[in-house]
Design an enzyme around this catalytic site. Structure first.
Site, PDB file in Angstrom:
ATOM      1  CB  SER A   9      14.619 -24.850 -19.565  1.00 54.95           C
ATOM      2  OG  SER A   9      14.699 -24.307 -18.261  1.00 54.95           O
ATOM      3  CE  LYS A  10       8.715 -23.352 -23.514  1.00 57.43           C
ATOM      4  NZ  LYS A  10       9.281 -24.723 -23.516  1.00 57.43           N
ATOM      5  NE  ARG A  11      15.064 -23.230 -13.579  1.00 56.38           N
ATOM      6  CZ  ARG A  11      15.835 -24.194 -14.015  1.00 56.38           C
ATOM      7  NH1 ARG A  11      15.403 -25.022 -14.942  1.00 56.38           N
ATOM      8  NH2 ARG A  11      17.048 -24.360 -13.524  1.00 56.38           N
ATOM      9  N   GLY A  14      14.547 -17.412 -18.971  1.00 56.50           N
ATOM     10  CA  GLY A  14      14.276 -16.256 -19.798  1.00 56.50           C
ATOM     11  C   GLY A  14      14.225 -16.709 -21.238  1.00 56.50           C
TER      12      GLY A  14
END
Length: 470
Positions: free
Chosen positions: A242-244, A246
RNA sequence: GGUCCCUUCGUCUAUCGGUUAGGACACCAGAUUUUCAAUCUGGGAAGACGGGUUCGACUCCCGUAGGGACUACCA
């Protein structure tokens, strides 16, 4: 001709959501590799049946992502939404064959049934499966597939092996929404059949769908494609990417300065291997790849390894191409690209590319060379220039001005000879020389820095820093 | 909850019943040294757990645990 005799046709079928997930990129790569390996064709289908989410720019993102990765389809993209009429035709046929039915359940009824079914641990059922239409013909309704409630369905997966499903666990999926729009599970089957797809290679998340889709193929008496479900890519911590974690969109990898050939190599190694081979060309990957060899377990993204692979391809890359990429990166940050920067970059890149893991790092390693005279020295550099050292550098400048050959080997010799004539080690003036040449920015070894900068620029920078009176 | 998938060094993987369980990245130590790197040498590091099957299991079977997917009138 049966599937096994036909030339192989694979496809990537992303939905236009605004970005292209790295997992989609890998699925595309595997489909592409398999098509090339078998001398078949690789197609693209845009799954845009969800009108809410689909936009033209989202489609462009996919096209751009695939183009950047070098995985272009062998035919123009097929747009799923454009096939809606055809999908409805198939539903009519299914209705005619008694393999589909109209269902008038309301949202509330459905929610209630879902709850009961879940509690009972069974798939949801519609009471309209075996019931006549209600009076009042124009009531809104969906069309559901009429799946068998007995028996079992086998999905002979290319990577997972045989997977058996009990038909009673498979619900009667919606084929047509109440607004008449076809749903995904129907559309994939029809499109894959119409496009002549022989091998459906996609994400693991579709394995369960494969059973239901198999039932539709059978109801239509269509020949089944071969299925291959690839394990998903997880983040470094093992959770769904996911986005977290990177970057997760291919555009972000491009902006961060990863080379497409590096991405192909790294992605190919994620979930697939060929003995001890780590770094290989597209040709080798094509020659070696087979879906059967895909690993069954999900893999984690490893930034350190991507960096290593990328560094390998940066070393191999043409300096002019790298210079252009560096200029792009600089321009993106709003830097003004002065006249002659490209030439300076091409001169310096050979000396710094070995240390660059991304184009962004390469850009930083080039900064010292691109800086305009007089370059500003940072505090630490200034502190290196004690009077005695300045005298020594002045003598060195004179000496260097007499050098007729300006190459790393000859400069190394000259530097050593100078140290000897001064009766000191390189440590007595090396750091200071570096300081006046780079101002404190990272730079390659001295001979390399001098060589990359060129005689005039090097001597000029020395003069700028040393002639200043303090 | 139900269905399905997965499980070898920190990570990616090799092994496909008999190996000192191999490689790569990362990590640690040393060498080199004109910054940061790069480079060279060396090192530590794995078959989730419990049962079987077998002369012999990482490899086959069952169970447990853990992770994941699906369970939409999303795709």
């Amino acid at each position: 001709m049966s599937v096994s005799e036909r030339p192989i046709v694979t496809r990537i079928a992303p939905s236009p959501t605004g970005s292209m997930h790295i997992g989609t990129a890998r699925t595309a790569l595997f489909n592409w590799l398999y098509a090339k390996h078998t001398g078949g064709r690789f197609l693209l289908r845009i799954e845009d049946t969800d009108r809410e989410r689909s936009t033209e720019s989202a489609v462009q993102v996919i096209l751009d992502g695939l183009a950047w990765l070098g995985l272009e389809a062998d035919a123009p993209a097929v747009f799923q939404y454009a096939q809606a009429e055809r999908h409805r035709e198939v539903v009519d046929e299914l209705l005619l064959r008694g393999r589909a039915y109209r269902c008038w359940m309301t949202v509330e009824e459905l929610a209630a049934e879902r709850e009961i079914a879940r509690a009972a641990g069974r798939a949801i059922r519609s009471p309209w499966r075996d019931q006549a239409a209600p009076s009042g013909v124009n009531l809104p309704h969906v069309v559901r597939f009429k799946g068998p409630i007995e028996g079992e369905t086998l999905v002979n997966d290319l990577v997972k092996g045989p997977v058996l499903f009990q038909n009673r666990d498979l619900d009667d999926l919606v084929l047509l929404r109440s607004d008449g729009a076809p749903t995904y599970n129907l559309a994939v089957v029809v499109d894959d059949h119409d496009m002549g797809i022989t091998h459906v290679i996609r994400g693991d998340d579709h394995l369960n769908n494969a059973a239901r889709q198999t039932l539709i193929y059978q109801a239509m008496d269509w020949e089944l494609p071969a299925f291959g479900h690839l394990p998903l890519i997880h983040g470094p911590d093992g959770a769904k990417l996911s986005k977290r974690h990177g970057a997760q969109a291919v555009g972000e990898f491009a902006d961060m300065g990863y080379l497409p050939e590096a991405m192909r190599n790294y992605l190919a190694r994620l979930g697939w291997g060929h003995g001890d081979d780590e770094l290989f060309s597209d040709e080798q990957a094509i020659a070696w790849f087979d879906v059967k060899d895909v690993v069954k377990a999900p893999a984690r993204l490893d930034w350190a390894k991507i960096a290593h692979v990328n560094n390998h391809y940066i070393r191999l890359a043409d300096d002019g191409r790298l210079a252009d990429l560096v200029i792009d990166a600089m321009a993106r940050e709003g830097d003004v690209i002065a006249e002659g920067v490209r030439d300076r970059l091409i001169a310096v890149i050979p000396f710094v590319k070995e240390g660059a893991k991304t184009v962004l790092e390469l850009r930083d390693l080039c900064r010292f060379a691109v800086a305009e005279r007089p370059i500003v020295l940072n505090d630490k550099s200034v502190s290196l220039l004690a009077p005695e050292t300045r005298e020594r550098l002045l003598r060195l400048a004179t000496r260097l001005a007499d050098e007729t050959i300006w190459t790393p080997p000859s400069l190394t010799v000259a530097l050593r000879a100078f140290a000897e004539s001064e009766g000191v080690g390189m440590g007595k003036f090396g750091p200071a020389l570096r300081a006046v040449l780079s101002g404190g920015l990272p730079a390659p070894d001295l001979a390399g820095a001098l060589s990359a900068l060129g005689r005039d620029e090097s001597l000029g920078r020395m003069d700028d820093a040393l002639s200043r009176v303090e």
